[in-house]
Design a protein around this motif. Structure first.
Motif, PDB file in Angstrom:
ATOM      1  N   ALA A 257      41.317  47.448  -8.381  1.00 26.81           N
ATOM      2  CA  ALA A 257      39.898  47.067  -8.381  1.00 26.81           C
ATOM      3  C   ALA A 257      39.383  46.870  -6.959  1.00 26.81           C
ATOM      4  O   ALA A 257      38.281  47.298  -6.620  1.00 26.81           O
ATOM      5  CB  ALA A 257      39.702  45.794  -9.204  1.00 26.81           C
ATOM      6  N   GLU A 258      40.198  46.228  -6.124  1.00 23.99           N
ATOM      7  CA  GLU A 258      39.817  45.981  -4.730  1.00 23.99           C
ATOM      8  C   GLU A 258      39.621  47.295  -3.978  1.00 23.99           C
ATOM      9  O   GLU A 258      38.648  47.466  -3.249  1.00 23.99           O
ATOM     10  CB  GLU A 258      40.903  45.144  -4.062  1.00 23.99           C
ATOM     11  N   GLU A 259      40.534  48.227  -4.160  1.00 23.21           N
ATOM     12  CA  GLU A 259      40.445  49.511  -3.460  1.00 23.21           C
ATOM     13  C   GLU A 259      39.304  50.361  -4.016  1.00 23.21           C
ATOM     14  O   GLU A 259      38.617  51.038  -3.257  1.00 23.21           O
ATOM     15  CB  GLU A 259      41.773  50.268  -3.559  1.00 23.21           C
ATOM     16  N   ASN A 260      39.099  50.329  -5.322  1.00 25.17           N
ATOM     17  CA  ASN A 260      37.997  51.096  -5.913  1.00 25.17           C
ATOM     18  C   ASN A 260      36.641  50.542  -5.483  1.00 25.17           C
ATOM     19  O   ASN A 260      35.676  51.298  -5.371  1.00 25.17           O
ATOM     20  CB  ASN A 260      38.097  51.111  -7.441  1.00 25.17           C
ATOM     21  N   ALA A 261      36.565  49.246  -5.224  1.00 22.26           N
ATOM     22  CA  ALA A 261      35.308  48.638  -4.779  1.00 22.26           C
ATOM     23  C   ALA A 261      34.924  49.115  -3.371  1.00 22.26           C
ATOM     24  O   ALA A 261      33.750  49.113  -3.015  1.00 22.26           O
ATOM     25  CB  ALA A 261      35.412  47.120  -4.809  1.00 22.26           C
ATOM     26  N   LYS A 262      35.896  49.532  -2.593  1.00 22.73           N
ATOM     27  CA  LYS A 262      35.635  50.029  -1.243  1.00 22.73           C
ATOM     28  C   LYS A 262      35.041  51.433  -1.251  1.00 22.73           C
ATOM     29  O   LYS A 262      34.429  51.852  -0.276  1.00 22.73           O
ATOM     30  CB  LYS A 262      36.932  50.062  -0.433  1.00 22.73           C
ATOM     31  N   THR A 263      35.236  52.166  -2.337  1.00 23.62           N
ATOM     32  CA  THR A 263      34.773  53.538  -2.442  1.00 23.62           C
ATOM     33  C   THR A 263      33.363  53.562  -3.018  1.00 23.62           C
ATOM     34  O   THR A 263      33.128  53.016  -4.090  1.00 23.62           O
ATOM     35  CB  THR A 263      35.704  54.350  -3.364  1.00 23.62           C
ATOM     36  N   PRO A 264      32.428  54.179  -2.320  1.00 22.53           N
ATOM     37  CA  PRO A 264      31.054  54.257  -2.859  1.00 22.53           C
ATOM     38  C   PRO A 264      31.019  55.126  -4.115  1.00 22.53           C
ATOM     39  O   PRO A 264      31.715  56.128  -4.210  1.00 22.53           O
ATOM     40  CB  PRO A 264      30.249  54.879  -1.729  1.00 22.53           C
ATOM     41  N   LEU A 265      30.213  54.702  -5.079  1.00 21.49           N
ATOM     42  CA  LEU A 265      30.091  55.456  -6.312  1.00 21.49           C
ATOM     43  C   LEU A 265      29.103  56.600  -6.184  1.00 21.49           C
ATOM     44  O   LEU A 265      29.041  57.480  -7.035  1.00 21.49           O
ATOM     45  CB  LEU A 265      29.661  54.520  -7.448  1.00 21.49           C
ATOM     46  N   TYR A 266      28.302  56.570  -5.133  1.00 22.68           N
ATOM     47  CA  TYR A 266      27.308  57.610  -4.928  1.00 22.68           C
ATOM     48  C   TYR A 266      27.078  57.784  -3.437  1.00 22.68           C
ATOM     49  O   TYR A 266      27.482  56.961  -2.635  1.00 22.68           O
ATOM     50  CB  TYR A 266      25.982  57.254  -5.622  1.00 22.68           C
ATOM     51  N   TYR A 267      26.417  58.841  -3.090  1.00 24.35           N
ATOM     52  CA  TYR A 267      26.070  59.097  -1.700  1.00 24.35           C
ATOM     53  C   TYR A 267      24.566  59.033  -1.553  1.00 24.35           C
ATOM     54  O   TYR A 267      23.826  59.548  -2.388  1.00 24.35           O
ATOM     55  CB  TYR A 267      26.574  60.481  -1.262  1.00 24.35           C
ATOM     56  N   GLU A 268      24.102  58.389  -0.505  1.00 23.13           N
ATOM     57  CA  GLU A 268      22.671  58.311  -0.266  1.00 23.13           C
ATOM     58  C   GLU A 268      22.170  59.631   0.287  1.00 23.13           C
ATOM     59  O   GLU A 268      22.837  60.272   1.099  1.00 23.13           O
ATOM     60  CB  GLU A 268      22.367  57.194   0.736  1.00 23.13           C
ATOM     61  N   VAL A 269      21.013  60.039  -0.178  1.00 21.99           N
ATOM     62  CA  VAL A 269      20.404  61.281   0.276  1.00 21.99           C
ATOM     63  C   VAL A 269      19.252  60.916   1.212  1.00 21.99           C
ATOM     64  O   VAL A 269      18.424  60.068   0.890  1.00 21.99           O
ATOM     65  CB  VAL A 269      19.887  62.104  -0.909  1.00 21.99           C
ATOM     66  N   ALA A 270      19.226  61.529   2.370  1.00 22.98           N
ATOM     67  CA  ALA A 270      18.190  61.210   3.361  1.00 22.98           C
ATOM     68  C   ALA A 270      16.824  61.679   2.929  1.00 22.98           C
ATOM     69  O   ALA A 270      16.606  62.532   2.183  1.00 22.98           O
ATOM     70  CB  ALA A 270      18.548  61.821   4.700  1.00 22.98           C
TER      71      ALA A 270
END
Length: 63
Positions: free
Chosen positions: A50-63
């Motif tokens: 859970a700790e490691e998965n929380a570090k990974t973004p679930l999405y990428y921001e689009v400019a």
């Protein structure tokens, strides 16, 4: 730190497997064998996952 004494799995090994794309517990169990014997390591392994998965973004921001 050893997470699973039955299989000799360390925290470092777990984190490396998660970084390689094993983002679900069943994948870690298949890949490393964590939680496949006595099961005492499951809560700690799940917390690390859970700790490691929380570090990974679930999405990428689009400019």
């Amino acid at each position: 730190m050893y997470v699973c004494l039955c299989k000799g799995i360390t925290e470092r090994q777990l984190k490396q497997a998660i970084a390689e794309g094993n983002s679900e517990f069943k994948q870690l169990k298949r890949e490393l064998g964590v939680g496949s014997q006595c099961g005492k390591c499951v809560p700690v392994a799940m917390a690390i996952l859970a700790e490691e998965n929380a570090k990974t973004p679930l999405y990428y921001e689009v400019a």
